[in-house]
Design a protein around this motif. Structure first.
Motif, PDB file in Angstrom:
ATOM      1  N   ASP A 190       0.745  -1.262  -0.025  1.00 53.03           N
ATOM      2  CA  ASP A 190      -0.071  -0.080   0.113  1.00 53.03           C
ATOM      3  C   ASP A 190       0.863   1.224   0.179  1.00 53.03           C
ATOM      4  O   ASP A 190       0.283   2.563   0.266  1.00 53.03           O
ATOM      5  CB  ASP A 190      -1.076  -0.099   1.049  1.00 53.03           C
ATOM      6  N   PRO A 260     -11.086  -8.261  -0.221  1.00 51.07           N
ATOM      7  CA  PRO A 260      -9.644  -8.258   0.533  1.00 51.07           C
ATOM      8  C   PRO A 260      -8.939  -9.416   0.219  1.00 51.07           C
ATOM      9  O   PRO A 260      -7.662  -9.290   0.025  1.00 51.07           O
ATOM     10  CB  PRO A 260     -10.021  -8.296   1.901  1.00 51.07           C
ATOM     11  N   ILE A 263      -7.435  -8.643  -3.208  1.00 53.40           N
ATOM     12  CA  ILE A 263      -6.569  -7.443  -3.005  1.00 53.40           C
ATOM     13  C   ILE A 263      -5.170  -8.180  -2.611  1.00 53.40           C
ATOM     14  O   ILE A 263      -4.020  -8.170  -3.268  1.00 53.40           O
ATOM     15  CB  ILE A 263      -6.938  -6.409  -2.537  1.00 53.40           C
ATOM     16  N   SER A 264      -5.289  -9.212  -1.738  1.00 51.99           N
ATOM     17  CA  SER A 264      -4.113  -9.933  -0.979  1.00 51.99           C
ATOM     18  C   SER A 264      -3.491 -10.832  -2.019  1.00 51.99           C
ATOM     19  O   SER A 264      -2.189 -10.708  -2.293  1.00 51.99           O
ATOM     20  CB  SER A 264      -4.656 -10.787   0.128  1.00 51.99           C
ATOM     21  N   SER A 267      -1.383  -8.714  -4.735  1.00 54.64           N
ATOM     22  CA  SER A 267      -0.304  -7.935  -4.397  1.00 54.64           C
ATOM     23  C   SER A 267       1.066  -8.571  -4.548  1.00 54.64           C
ATOM     24  O   SER A 267       2.088  -8.033  -4.498  1.00 54.64           O
ATOM     25  CB  SER A 267      -0.554  -7.782  -2.807  1.00 54.64           C
ATOM     26  N   MET A 275      -0.781  -1.190  -6.571  1.00 51.82           N
ATOM     27  CA  MET A 275      -1.476  -1.707  -5.286  1.00 51.82           C
ATOM     28  C   MET A 275      -1.972  -0.571  -4.682  1.00 51.82           C
ATOM     29  O   MET A 275      -3.343  -0.541  -3.995  1.00 51.82           O
ATOM     30  CB  MET A 275      -0.423  -2.357  -4.336  1.00 51.82           C
ATOM     31  N   ALA A 276      -1.378   0.877  -4.539  1.00 51.29           N
ATOM     32  CA  ALA A 276      -1.649   1.857  -3.923  1.00 51.29           C
ATOM     33  C   ALA A 276      -3.190   2.348  -4.767  1.00 51.29           C
ATOM     34  O   ALA A 276      -4.251   2.634  -3.859  1.00 51.29           O
ATOM     35  CB  ALA A 276      -0.865   2.990  -4.110  1.00 51.29           C
ATOM     36  N   ASN A 279      -5.977  -0.136  -3.510  1.00 52.88           N
ATOM     37  CA  ASN A 279      -6.374  -0.033  -2.178  1.00 52.88           C
ATOM     38  C   ASN A 279      -7.092   1.234  -2.025  1.00 52.88           C
ATOM     39  O   ASN A 279      -8.215   1.271  -1.231  1.00 52.88           O
ATOM     40  CB  ASN A 279      -5.186  -0.014  -1.267  1.00 52.88           C
ATOM     41  N   LYS A 280      -7.053   2.308  -3.086  1.00 55.09           N
ATOM     42  CA  LYS A 280      -7.753   3.493  -2.964  1.00 55.09           C
ATOM     43  C   LYS A 280      -9.158   3.206  -3.286  1.00 55.09           C
ATOM     44  O   LYS A 280      -9.966   3.869  -2.841  1.00 55.09           O
ATOM     45  CB  LYS A 280      -6.996   4.836  -3.773  1.00 55.09           C
ATOM     46  N   TYR A 282     -10.738   0.632  -3.266  1.00 53.16           N
ATOM     47  CA  TYR A 282     -11.423  -0.227  -2.261  1.00 53.16           C
ATOM     48  C   TYR A 282     -11.915   0.450  -1.374  1.00 53.16           C
ATOM     49  O   TYR A 282     -13.146   0.509  -0.613  1.00 53.16           O
ATOM     50  CB  TYR A 282     -10.628  -1.392  -1.727  1.00 53.16           C
ATOM     51  N   ARG A 283     -10.989   1.250  -0.705  1.00 54.30           N
ATOM     52  CA  ARG A 283     -11.470   2.479   0.419  1.00 54.30           C
ATOM     53  C   ARG A 283     -12.550   3.315  -0.339  1.00 54.30           C
ATOM     54  O   ARG A 283     -13.677   3.593   0.601  1.00 54.30           O
ATOM     55  CB  ARG A 283     -10.215   3.285   0.645  1.00 54.30           C
TER      56      ARG A 283
END
Length: 328
Positions: A190, A260, A263-264, A267, A275-276, A279-280, A282-283
């Protein structure tokens, strides 16, 4: 004497820190749809050669020698980059110069290793001819920039196999590269980092003790990475009951695979910048800024349909689960 080693496998000793020249492989046009590699100045390695044995040994070891996937995977051809063009010679010379510079900086050891890079046939051809590019063509013909190049250590070829894309002949392609790693630092999935955190470091890894990902920052991607071989292969994951898996097709299955978890798994194959971004997205979804269909579309754009299809297939075969779920 300088020892060229495929880590944890077989070593070949050569002299004078030279980039190995091609063995007496055939330059004849292949009948298996790989003639463009030869036309681009690469040489096909003979299957009976020592080079061929070393590369095949490393490739299948990284796939898991006794796994079903390794047993069903077939290497169709191995081509060697001769660096015969003026630009190829310049890149090879640059690699030698930077190897020496990093070795001087790091007390005599540039930490040069072999590593795999999986991509589409066209991207690999462009890399061999022109070098790595800052921009990539994402799904939907949208260009995106990247801050780093992620490669798999020699003993984890499987990771790069999943990052490769199938061409119209049903073949995947990997680059086997020499990489100047120097002193490494850990970068998490991340992280928003896009260059070494200090002049002390030369590259990054996901784990110092057992790395599965070598990360070379974009400013150094064409000085610290030297493409040496292209490995073309057939693998079971390329196929489905109706034939080849199409690059733009992902088939949902039930029950669900949690975001999740996806995403794992991703990675292992995507770089820090991708990946950043993942993750954004997903947030944003968790905070209800975007809808689930929008999230799925953006995940496809970031990771690419081919990698998603391979990861989902790998997970469903192992756990008997299916596609994406909105629950966390």
């Amino acid at each position: 004497m300088n020892q060229i080693v495929v880590e944890d496998q077989v070593s070949v000793t050569i002299g004078d820190d030279q980039i190995p020249c091609a063995t007496s492989g055939s330059n004849e046009i292949d009948s298996d749809g790989l003639e463009f590699f030869v036309k681009s100045g690469l040489a096909k390695i003979q299957e009976s050669s020592l080079e061929d044995f070393i590369i095949r040994t490393s490739f299948f070891s990284g796939m898991g020698q006794n796994s079903d996937l390794a047993k069903k995977t077939k290497i169709v051809a191995i081509h060697k980059n001769l660096n015969s063009s003026w630009s190829g010679k310049a890149r090879a010379q640059s690699f030698r110069v930077f190897s020496k510079a990093v070795a001087d900086k790091c007390g005599g050891d540039a930490n040069v290793k072999y590593a795999w890079y999986g991509a589409s046939r066209d991207e690999i051809s462009d890399i061999v001819m022109h070098g790595f590019s800052w921009c990539l063509r994402a799904d939907g013909n949208r260009d995106c920039c990247r801050h780093s190049i992620s490669l798999s250590p020699a003993k984890f070829s499987f990771d790069s196999v999943l990052s490769s894309e199938v061409d119209e002949n049903g073949l995947g392609h990997l680059l086997l590269c020499r990489v100047i790693l120097g002193k490494q630092e850990v970068v998490t999935a991340d992280s928003n980092q896009f260059h070494p955190s200090s002049p002390e470091f030369d590259s990054s890894v996901d784990d110092l003790s057992v790395p599965r990902k070598y990360i070379v920052w974009s400013p150094y991607m064409n000085s610290h990475i030297l493409p040496c071989y292209i490995i073309s292969f057939e693998a079971p994951y390329n196929k489905c009951s109706n034939g080849l898996v199409e690059a733009n097709t992902i088939k949902p299955r039930s029950p669900w695979m949690r975001f999740p978890t996806l995403i794992s798994m991703l990675s292992r194959f995507l770089g820090p910048s991708e990946m950043a971004s993942l993750n954004k997205q997903y947030r944003d979804f968790r905070e209800k800024r975007i809808s689930r269909p929008q999230l799925i579309q953006r995940v496809k754009e970031i990771a690419g349909n081919q990698l998603l299809a391979a990861v989902v297939s790998l997970y469903t075969n192992k756990e008997h689960v299916g596609w994406l779920a909105s629950s966390a």
